[in-house]
Motif scaffolding. Sequence first.
Motif, short mmCIF file in Angstrom:
data_model
loop_
_atom_site.label_atom_id
_atom_site.label_comp_id
_atom_site.label_asym_id
_atom_site.label_seq_id
_atom_site.Cartn_x
_atom_site.Cartn_y
_atom_site.Cartn_z
N GLY B 154 0.80 -1.21 0.00
CA GLY B 154 0.00 0.00 0.00
C GLY B 154 0.83 1.26 0.00
O GLY B 154 0.32 2.36 0.13
N GLY B 155 2.14 1.11 -0.17
CA GLY B 155 3.01 2.26 -0.09
C GLY B 155 3.12 3.05 -1.37
O GLY B 155 3.75 4.08 -1.40
N GLY B 156 2.55 2.60 -2.44
CA GLY B 156 2.64 3.37 -3.66
C GLY B 156 2.57 2.48 -4.87
O GLY B 156 2.77 1.27 -4.78
N PRO B 157 2.28 3.04 -5.98
CA PRO B 157 2.05 2.24 -7.17
C PRO B 157 3.30 1.95 -7.98
O PRO B 157 3.21 1.51 -9.09
N GLY B 158 4.46 2.18 -7.40
CA GLY B 158 5.64 2.06 -8.23
C GLY B 158 5.75 3.31 -9.08
O GLY B 158 5.27 4.37 -8.72
N ASP B 159 6.39 3.17 -10.26
CA ASP B 159 6.63 4.35 -11.07
C ASP B 159 5.86 4.31 -12.38
O ASP B 159 6.27 4.94 -13.35
N LEU B 160 4.80 3.56 -12.45
CA LEU B 160 4.05 3.48 -13.68
C LEU B 160 3.37 4.82 -13.97
O LEU B 160 2.74 5.40 -13.10
N ILE B 161 3.54 5.30 -15.18
CA ILE B 161 2.96 6.58 -15.57
C ILE B 161 2.08 6.36 -16.79
O ILE B 161 2.54 5.87 -17.81
N PHE B 162 0.83 6.72 -16.65
CA PHE B 162 -0.11 6.58 -17.76
C PHE B 162 -0.49 7.97 -18.26
O PHE B 162 -0.18 8.98 -17.66
N GLY B 163 -1.19 7.99 -19.38
CA GLY B 163 -1.71 9.26 -19.88
C GLY B 163 -1.16 9.63 -21.24
O GLY B 163 -0.12 9.13 -21.68
N SER B 164 -1.86 10.52 -21.91
CA SER B 164 -1.50 10.88 -23.29
C SER B 164 -0.18 11.62 -23.37
O SER B 164 0.45 11.63 -24.43
N ASP B 165 0.27 12.24 -22.29
CA ASP B 165 1.56 12.94 -22.33
C ASP B 165 2.72 11.98 -22.57
O ASP B 165 3.78 12.38 -23.05
N GLU B 166 2.53 10.70 -22.20
CA GLU B 166 3.63 9.74 -22.22
C GLU B 166 3.77 9.00 -23.56
O GLU B 166 4.00 7.79 -23.60
N TYR B 167 3.60 9.72 -24.64
CA TYR B 167 3.82 9.16 -25.97
C TYR B 167 4.98 9.91 -26.61
O TYR B 167 5.09 11.13 -26.45
N TYR B 168 5.84 9.19 -27.29
CA TYR B 168 7.11 9.75 -27.74
C TYR B 168 7.24 9.65 -29.26
O TYR B 168 6.81 8.66 -29.87
N VAL B 169 7.86 10.65 -29.83
CA VAL B 169 8.17 10.63 -31.25
C VAL B 169 9.68 10.63 -31.43
O VAL B 169 10.41 11.26 -30.66
N SER B 170 10.14 9.91 -32.42
CA SER B 170 11.56 9.92 -32.76
C SER B 170 11.73 9.60 -34.23
O SER B 170 10.83 9.03 -34.87
N PHE B 171 12.88 9.99 -34.77
CA PHE B 171 13.25 9.66 -36.14
C PHE B 171 14.53 8.84 -36.09
O PHE B 171 15.48 9.20 -35.39
N VAL B 172 14.56 7.76 -36.84
CA VAL B 172 15.80 7.01 -37.02
C VAL B 172 16.23 7.27 -38.46
O VAL B 172 15.65 6.73 -39.40
N GLY B 173 17.21 8.11 -38.62
CA GLY B 173 17.58 8.62 -39.95
C GLY B 173 16.79 9.90 -40.23
O GLY B 173 15.69 10.09 -39.71
N GLU B 174 17.38 10.77 -41.02
CA GLU B 174 16.73 12.04 -41.33
C GLU B 174 15.68 11.84 -42.41
O GLU B 174 15.91 11.12 -43.39
N PRO B 175 14.53 12.46 -42.26
CA PRO B 175 13.50 12.36 -43.29
C PRO B 175 14.04 12.73 -44.66
O PRO B 175 14.70 13.75 -44.81
#
Lengths: 187, 373
Positions: B154-175
């Motif tokens: 009951g001390g806490g939920p760990g570090d799981l983070i949900f929500g729309s903010d937690e989506y990431y974009v990246s490029f591998v190679g330049e467009p």
Amino acid sequence: MNWALQGSQIAAFVTSFAMAAGAAAAHPVDELIQGAYLTLAPGEVKLQLDLTPGAEVVPSVSSSLDPDADGAVSEAEARAYAEQVLADSTLILDREPAAWSLVAVTVPDLAVLAEGGGVIRIEATALRPDQDGLHVLAYENYHEPVKSLWMANVFLRPGEGWTYAVTDQERSDEGRSLTVTFEARPE
Amino acid sequence: MHSPTLAAAAFAAALLALPVAAQSTSQGAGAVPAVSAEAATDAQTAAIVDAAEVFMASLDDSQREAVLFAWEDDAQRTNWSNFPTGLFQRAGLRWGDLTGPQRESLTGLLGTVLSEDGLRMVQEQMASDEVLKVEGGGGAGGGLIDRVSGLFGGGGPGDLIFGSDEYYVSFVGEPSESEPWMLQFGGHHLGINATVVGPNVTLAPSLTGGQPVRFTLDGQAIDIVVDEVTAAGTLMASLSEEQLGEAVRSETRSDLVLGPGHDGETLQPEGLTGADMTEEQRTLLLALIEARLGMLNADNLATTMASIEENLDATAFAWFGPADDPASAYWRVTGPKLVVEFSPQEMGGDAANHLHNMYRDPTNDYGAAWIPR
């Protein structure tokens, strides 16, 4: 993969690590997912058994992994656990029992396991002769420390002058067993 | 039916109301050239690259450095997962750290790579994770955070983070219109990996899913996979008893097999093949496949589907689970040019409301077939 690791090298590969979640595909809560990846390769059958305990069943799995309850899984404990799990499965090749040899075992930090986000990965191999023609591989997993979901699938890794083709797959209804008929041919 | 309501109407406005770039004709920050259905594949790639450049131009120097990885960076190429932040750390730029115009530009890029339905699905998945966040990880009786919290005394939920903010974009190679590169966009239950090589674009491998799958957003009922579930049920209903005997491999559902970390592995075709289907059933099988792959833009989808159709005789449909419940059964389509998995998963609750789904191409994950080795 560290399929080349043998014997004492296993210990070096048995680590407690923050599981690269890329290797994990599930976070169930109340069951242990047991995914067997069987690969036909020249001269052997490789087994990768991924055990993903859901957060609610982790205590049962952890007690087997860490019998001295010191909060860390030692190399010896990990290996003993893996051997115990392997002993709960059978492999029959052309009606002859084959024995698994443990190659490696990886265990996440117990804290990661507790969050339902860790995969215990056991890698093993069983020797088999490569012979031209049809063959049958039968795998069955009896391991059931808690409520489990079993799955087994076969993959091919041809080489060393041999090609393989799966001609039939039969499964038990609860997913414990997979029987594969395959054809081996020299290239 | 689990049907939570997300009270934050502002979130809906911020996320779902963003323009679909392929439909946009404006010249604002998110605008990209419109591509007609008849356009050549080069025009599609040109539109995608233009949209990528619009997004890149919206970033400052430190953001551009963070979002761009070398084409040779295989670690980043495979750095995707179904897990939420806390169990898995993505790299690149976080949606929650982008400004409004930057989000609009990124949405424009996604809307050019994806179809309108594909972009909507991505947005719905982000909205779904916002619901999960609001509900504390899954709601009463199925809450991941609650359950994990309990394990920590009951001390806490760990570090799981949900929500729309937690989506990431990246490029591998330049467009680029000529050099290979890759757009990644992902978060919890989402891993879009779009490899662009000249006129060719593939989404293999990509992971989709969600929890909850069905929810109410700003008064609107959402079902992320309604088309897929309907198509699967229609195909199953069309099969004869003999065909069902081939297709149904088990009455127990399976779990996802070729998720993250399983690159280079190929499931052996199993189940009822296209060769053993009637023409009507083959059409239904193609419709099922397109219900998944239709997240790709229409231009590149046409090429992909043509290749799949050429190999339909050797493409197999397999079912694991109750034959009369397409929402909670696992099914897969395996063939020379694709592996599709639909994998409901129990979290102590409704399996149909928690999905992990995969699309792979055994010959062309990450565009491998188009890139000289």
